[in-house]
Design a protein around this motif. Structure first.
Motif, mmCIF file in Angstrom:
data_model
loop_
_atom_site.group_PDB
_atom_site.id
_atom_site.type_symbol
_atom_site.label_atom_id
_atom_site.label_comp_id
_atom_site.label_asym_id
_atom_site.label_seq_id
_atom_site.Cartn_x
_atom_site.Cartn_y
_atom_site.Cartn_z
ATOM 1 N N ASP A 65 14.766 48.506 76.449
ATOM 2 C CA ASP A 65 13.983 47.734 77.392
ATOM 3 C C ASP A 65 14.197 46.254 77.106
ATOM 4 N N GLY A 66 14.401 45.466 78.164
ATOM 5 C CA GLY A 66 14.621 44.046 77.945
ATOM 6 C C GLY A 66 13.390 43.378 77.380
ATOM 7 N N SER A 67 13.627 42.395 76.494
ATOM 8 C CA SER A 67 12.479 41.681 75.925
ATOM 9 C C SER A 67 12.881 40.241 75.689
ATOM 10 N N LEU A 68 11.911 39.353 75.838
ATOM 11 C CA LEU A 68 12.178 37.934 75.612
ATOM 12 C C LEU A 68 11.306 37.365 74.502
ATOM 13 N N HIS A 69 10.613 38.226 73.729
ATOM 14 C CA HIS A 69 9.672 37.634 72.785
ATOM 15 C C HIS A 69 10.340 37.070 71.543
ATOM 16 N N GLU A 70 11.665 37.220 71.390
ATOM 17 C CA GLU A 70 12.351 36.479 70.332
ATOM 18 C C GLU A 70 12.339 34.976 70.594
ATOM 19 N N MET A 71 12.175 34.603 71.876
ATOM 20 C CA MET A 71 12.088 33.179 72.203
ATOM 21 C C MET A 71 10.965 32.492 71.449
ATOM 22 N N LEU A 72 9.911 33.263 71.121
ATOM 23 C CA LEU A 72 8.768 32.695 70.412
ATOM 24 C C LEU A 72 9.174 32.270 69.003
ATOM 25 N N ILE A 73 9.919 33.149 68.307
ATOM 26 C CA ILE A 73 10.382 32.806 66.961
ATOM 27 C C ILE A 73 11.310 31.597 67.024
ATOM 28 N N MET A 74 12.217 31.616 68.023
ATOM 29 C CA MET A 74 13.183 30.518 68.157
ATOM 30 C C MET A 74 12.469 29.190 68.395
ATOM 31 N N ALA A 75 11.499 29.196 69.312
ATOM 32 C CA ALA A 75 10.773 27.962 69.611
ATOM 33 C C ALA A 75 10.009 27.480 68.385
ATOM 34 N N PHE A 76 9.384 28.414 67.656
ATOM 35 C CA PHE A 76 8.620 28.019 66.472
ATOM 36 C C PHE A 76 9.530 27.427 65.410
ATOM 37 N N LEU A 77 10.673 28.067 65.161
ATOM 38 C CA LEU A 77 11.580 27.541 64.135
ATOM 39 C C LEU A 77 12.147 26.191 64.541
ATOM 40 N N PHE A 78 12.474 26.022 65.830
ATOM 41 C CA PHE A 78 13.072 24.754 66.251
ATOM 42 C C PHE A 78 12.060 23.621 66.179
ATOM 43 N N VAL A 79 10.772 23.937 66.327
ATOM 44 C CA VAL A 79 9.767 22.880 66.206
ATOM 45 C C VAL A 79 9.503 22.547 64.738
ATOM 46 N N THR A 80 9.440 23.577 63.858
ATOM 47 C CA THR A 80 8.997 23.320 62.493
ATOM 48 C C THR A 80 10.110 22.906 61.542
ATOM 49 N N ALA A 81 11.382 23.193 61.852
ATOM 50 C CA ALA A 81 12.458 22.848 60.916
ATOM 51 C C ALA A 81 12.549 21.343 60.646
ATOM 52 N N PRO A 82 12.484 20.450 61.673
ATOM 53 C CA PRO A 82 12.525 19.011 61.358
ATOM 54 C C PRO A 82 11.339 18.541 60.542
ATOM 55 N N ILE A 83 10.162 19.152 60.760
ATOM 56 C CA ILE A 83 8.971 18.707 60.032
ATOM 57 C C ILE A 83 9.110 19.031 58.550
ATOM 58 N N SER A 84 9.552 20.261 58.232
ATOM 59 C CA SER A 84 9.664 20.596 56.812
ATOM 60 C C SER A 84 10.803 19.814 56.162
ATOM 61 N N ALA A 85 11.907 19.550 56.906
ATOM 62 C CA ALA A 85 12.985 18.728 56.340
ATOM 63 C C ALA A 85 12.486 17.309 56.055
#
Lengths: 89, 122
Positions: free
Chosen positions: B65-85
């Motif tokens: 079944d198609g799913s798009l909820h991996e987008m949530l992990i991707m969006a979260f990582l892309f927002v938090t990676a610059p902050i932790s760096a």
């Protein structure tokens, strides 16, 4: 074909987890250790995603999401403890 | 035939993600100064995990079944990676392991990280 690619990716991510652990043990200062822990969390998320693809289930995304959130919070808490000597002032 | 093309696409993104993650960790071990080491694993957290999640989404649409909820992990990582760096680079600057020095704080104060006895080790 997908199985072979997934097994190659498992090997690569496991090797990078070992390399990040080597940096965690070697140091030499505290910023490198925090960075190595952050990288190990990222690699764990990658392994969880690969396991979900390999077994063909959708139930692992919640755990990957929780790993992402806890990894970010623990990195910020460690860095803030080193910077300020306290987490919540 | 279309299944073969989709399978090749999945294999391509899985290999791309694995290569970026491996390159990030090799750079973490091999580079020789703390700020250079900070630069390598950010590729793993954005491009590497992003490519793996893209492959997982294509796989879900092709075989389950198609799913798009991996987008949530991707969006979260892309927002938090610059902050932790940013936080880790601030730790490097304040602990004095780079050439850069932090700017003077206001009111003739001293930064809390530099107000330490010299034998303090973490």
């Amino acid at each position: 074909m997908i199985d072979l690619a997934l097994h190659i990716a498992f090997g690569a991510v496991a090797l990078s987890q070992i390399l990040a652990f080597v940096r965690l043990l070697k140091g030499p200062n505290v910023g490198d250790r925090i960075l190595a822990l952050d990288t190990m969390v990222i690699n764990a998320i990658a392994i969880i995603v690969l396991v979900g693809m390999n077994w063909g289930t959708q139930v692992y995304y919640e755990s990957a999401l929780i790993f992402a959130m806890l990894g970010f919070v623990s990195t910020v808490a460690l860095a803030r403890y080193v910077l300020r000597g306290d987490i919540i002032e | 035939m279309t299944e073969t093309i989709v399978d090749i696409l999945i294999v391509f993104w899985v290999i791309v993600g694995a290569v970026f993650i491996l390159v990030g960790s090799i750079g973490l071990v091999k580079l020789n100064s703390p700020m250079k080491r900070l630069h390598a694993p950010t590729k793993a957290s954005t491009l590497g995990v992003g490519a793996l999640l893209l492959a997982s989404m294509i796989n879900a649409f092709a075989h389950h079944d198609g799913s798009l909820h991996e987008m949530l992990i991707m969006a979260f990582l892309f927002v938090t990676a610059p902050i932790s760096a940013h936080f880790i680079s601030k730790v490097n600057i304040h602990r004095g392991v780079t050439d850069a020095t932090p700017p003077k704080p206001q009111n003739d104060d001293i930064w809390a990280t530099q107000d330490q006895p010299p034998d303090r080790t973490i």
